[in-house]
Write an enzyme that holds these catalytic residues in place. Structure first.
Site, PDB file in Angstrom:
ATOM      1  N   LYS A  13      -7.875 -45.966  68.141  1.00 43.40           N
ATOM      2  CA  LYS A  13      -8.798 -44.839  67.956  1.00 43.40           C
ATOM      3  C   LYS A  13      -9.304 -44.715  66.528  1.00 43.40           C
ATOM      4  O   LYS A  13     -10.487 -44.513  66.305  1.00 43.40           O
ATOM      5  CB  LYS A  13      -8.106 -43.507  68.286  1.00 43.40           C
ATOM      6  CG  LYS A  13      -7.756 -43.286  69.725  1.00 43.40           C
ATOM      7  CD  LYS A  13      -7.276 -41.851  69.937  1.00 43.40           C
ATOM      8  CE  LYS A  13      -6.019 -41.479  69.161  1.00 43.40           C
ATOM      9  NZ  LYS A  13      -4.806 -42.167  69.565  1.00 43.40           N
ATOM     10  N   ARG A 127       1.791 -52.722  63.551  1.00 35.04           N
ATOM     11  CA  ARG A 127       1.309 -51.779  62.545  1.00 35.04           C
ATOM     12  C   ARG A 127       2.475 -51.225  61.725  1.00 35.04           C
ATOM     13  O   ARG A 127       2.347 -50.985  60.531  1.00 35.04           O
ATOM     14  CB  ARG A 127       0.560 -50.619  63.233  1.00 35.04           C
ATOM     15  CG  ARG A 127      -0.139 -49.719  62.244  1.00 35.04           C
ATOM     16  CD  ARG A 127      -1.039 -48.736  62.936  1.00 35.04           C
ATOM     17  NE  ARG A 127      -0.304 -47.659  63.564  1.00 35.04           N
ATOM     18  CZ  ARG A 127      -0.856 -46.711  64.321  1.00 35.04           C
ATOM     19  NH1 ARG A 127      -2.137 -46.725  64.578  1.00 35.04           N
ATOM     20  NH2 ARG A 127      -0.125 -45.753  64.837  1.00 35.04           N
ATOM     21  N   ARG A 144       6.392 -41.043  71.587  1.00 35.15           N
ATOM     22  CA  ARG A 144       4.981 -40.685  71.426  1.00 35.15           C
ATOM     23  C   ARG A 144       4.183 -41.002  72.692  1.00 35.15           C
ATOM     24  O   ARG A 144       3.274 -40.273  73.069  1.00 35.15           O
ATOM     25  CB  ARG A 144       4.390 -41.406  70.201  1.00 35.15           C
ATOM     26  CG  ARG A 144       4.951 -40.853  68.890  1.00 35.15           C
ATOM     27  CD  ARG A 144       4.541 -41.690  67.701  1.00 35.15           C
ATOM     28  NE  ARG A 144       3.129 -41.600  67.440  1.00 35.15           N
ATOM     29  CZ  ARG A 144       2.388 -42.597  66.956  1.00 35.15           C
ATOM     30  NH1 ARG A 144       2.943 -43.765  66.711  1.00 35.15           N
ATOM     31  NH2 ARG A 144       1.129 -42.422  66.739  1.00 35.15           N
TER      32      ARG A 144
HETATM   33  P1  AMP Z   1      -1.985 -39.936  64.973  1.00 31.47           P
HETATM   34  O1  AMP Z   1      -2.200 -40.628  63.684  1.00 31.47           O
HETATM   35  O2  AMP Z   1      -3.246 -39.332  65.539  1.00 31.47           O
HETATM   36  O3  AMP Z   1      -1.240 -40.751  65.984  1.00 31.47           O
HETATM   37  O4  AMP Z   1      -1.038 -38.670  64.653  1.00 31.47           O
HETATM   38  C1  AMP Z   1       0.243 -38.840  64.080  1.00 31.47           C
HETATM   39  C2  AMP Z   1       1.119 -37.617  64.382  1.00 31.47           C
HETATM   40  O5  AMP Z   1       0.516 -36.433  63.839  1.00 31.47           O
HETATM   41  C3  AMP Z   1       1.302 -37.300  65.852  1.00 31.47           C
HETATM   42  O6  AMP Z   1       2.322 -38.081  66.457  1.00 31.47           O
HETATM   43  C4  AMP Z   1       1.671 -35.825  65.791  1.00 31.47           C
HETATM   44  O7  AMP Z   1       3.008 -35.631  65.334  1.00 31.47           O
HETATM   45  C5  AMP Z   1       0.754 -35.327  64.689  1.00 31.47           C
HETATM   46  N1  AMP Z   1      -0.548 -34.903  65.259  1.00 31.47           N
HETATM   47  C6  AMP Z   1      -1.770 -35.455  65.055  1.00 31.47           C
HETATM   48  N2  AMP Z   1      -2.720 -34.804  65.732  1.00 31.47           N
HETATM   49  C7  AMP Z   1      -2.097 -33.794  66.393  1.00 31.47           C
HETATM   50  C8  AMP Z   1      -2.527 -32.784  67.283  1.00 31.47           C
HETATM   51  N3  AMP Z   1      -3.813 -32.682  67.641  1.00 31.47           N
HETATM   52  N4  AMP Z   1      -1.589 -31.921  67.746  1.00 31.47           N
HETATM   53  C9  AMP Z   1      -0.313 -32.001  67.393  1.00 31.47           C
HETATM   54  N5  AMP Z   1       0.178 -32.947  66.587  1.00 31.47           N
HETATM   55  C10 AMP Z   1      -0.706 -33.847  66.083  1.00 31.47           C
END
Ligand code: AMP
Length: 191
Positions: A13, A127, A144
């Site tokens: 993404k 990664r 996750r």
């Molecule tokens: P990402 O880089 O988008 O995978 O986000 C890394 C981590 O940030 C996630 O595993 C969550 O712990 C937190 N996070 C990011 N976006 C959100 C969201 N919209 N709601 C809750 N936690 C989030």
């Protein structure tokens, strides 16, 4: 133009969000990136978020919603934005609807990247080696994925029912996927 990019952890993404945002001249807003920046700067938000991130859990909605509300109110996001990693829960969908309708605009499209589960895990492990992210250990990766399936996958149906969902095959080379995304968003009109 107001867009969302969705997909399971490791679907690519972030990389694709950068390409789409550049193409449409709008900022890509990644909640994960904002959290990580706060963690590395040691802000109170970062301290709070880190506990959840390290465990593969979602940061509470109240915290995340306020952060997004502030970010999309910034000048560069006035003409539009691409959200990467938000919304992730049904409560966040509602909050986002309120934030957008408040400005008299609409959500134009939601793209979801579909990928193969095994491929995802191998991408994430790769990664982890390159970036050394604390949330990329095998247990956390698995958690996750579970949290995504439980809390975020249901959002796909919500947006499908609204008629704004575009499903895009996320497998293959980055440039190939970018091409598919551009094609899928070709007819999206500015609002
Ligand atoms: P990402 O880089 O988008 O995978 O986000 C890394 C981590 O940030 C996630 O595993 C969550 O712990 C937190 N996070 C990011 N976006 C959100 C969201 N919209 N709601 C809750 N936690 C989030």
């Amino acid at each position: 133009m107001r867009l969302i990019i969705m997909g399971p952890p490791g679907a690519g993404k972030g990389t694709q969000a950068t390409h789409i945002a550049e193409h449409f001249g709008i900022p890509a807003i990644s909640t994960g990136d904002i959290f990580r920046r706060n963690v590395s700067e040691g802000t109170p938000l970062g301290v709070e978020a880190k506990r959840y991130m390290d465990a593969g859990e979602y940061v509470p909605d109240e915290v995340t919603n306020l952060m997004v509300r502030d970010r999309i109110a910034e000048d560069d996001a006035k003409p539009g934005f691409l959200l990467d990693g938000y919304p992730r829960t049904l409560a966040q969908v509602e909050e986002l609807d309120a934030m957008i309708s408040h400005t008299g605009h609409e959500l134009d499209a939601v793209v979801v990247l579909t990928v193969d589960q095994d491929e995802i895990v191998s991408r994430l492990l790769q990664r982890a080696q390159v970036e050394g992210r604390a949330d990329d250990t095998e247990d956390v990766i698995r958690r996750r994925q579970e949290v995504y399936a439980e809390q975020t996958e249901p959002l796909i149906d919500v947006y499908r029912e609204r008629g704004i969902l575009r499903e895009v095959d996320g497998m293959g080379e980055v440039a190939e996927v970018t091409g598919r995304l551009f094609a899928a968003l070709d007819d999206v009109t500015q609002s």
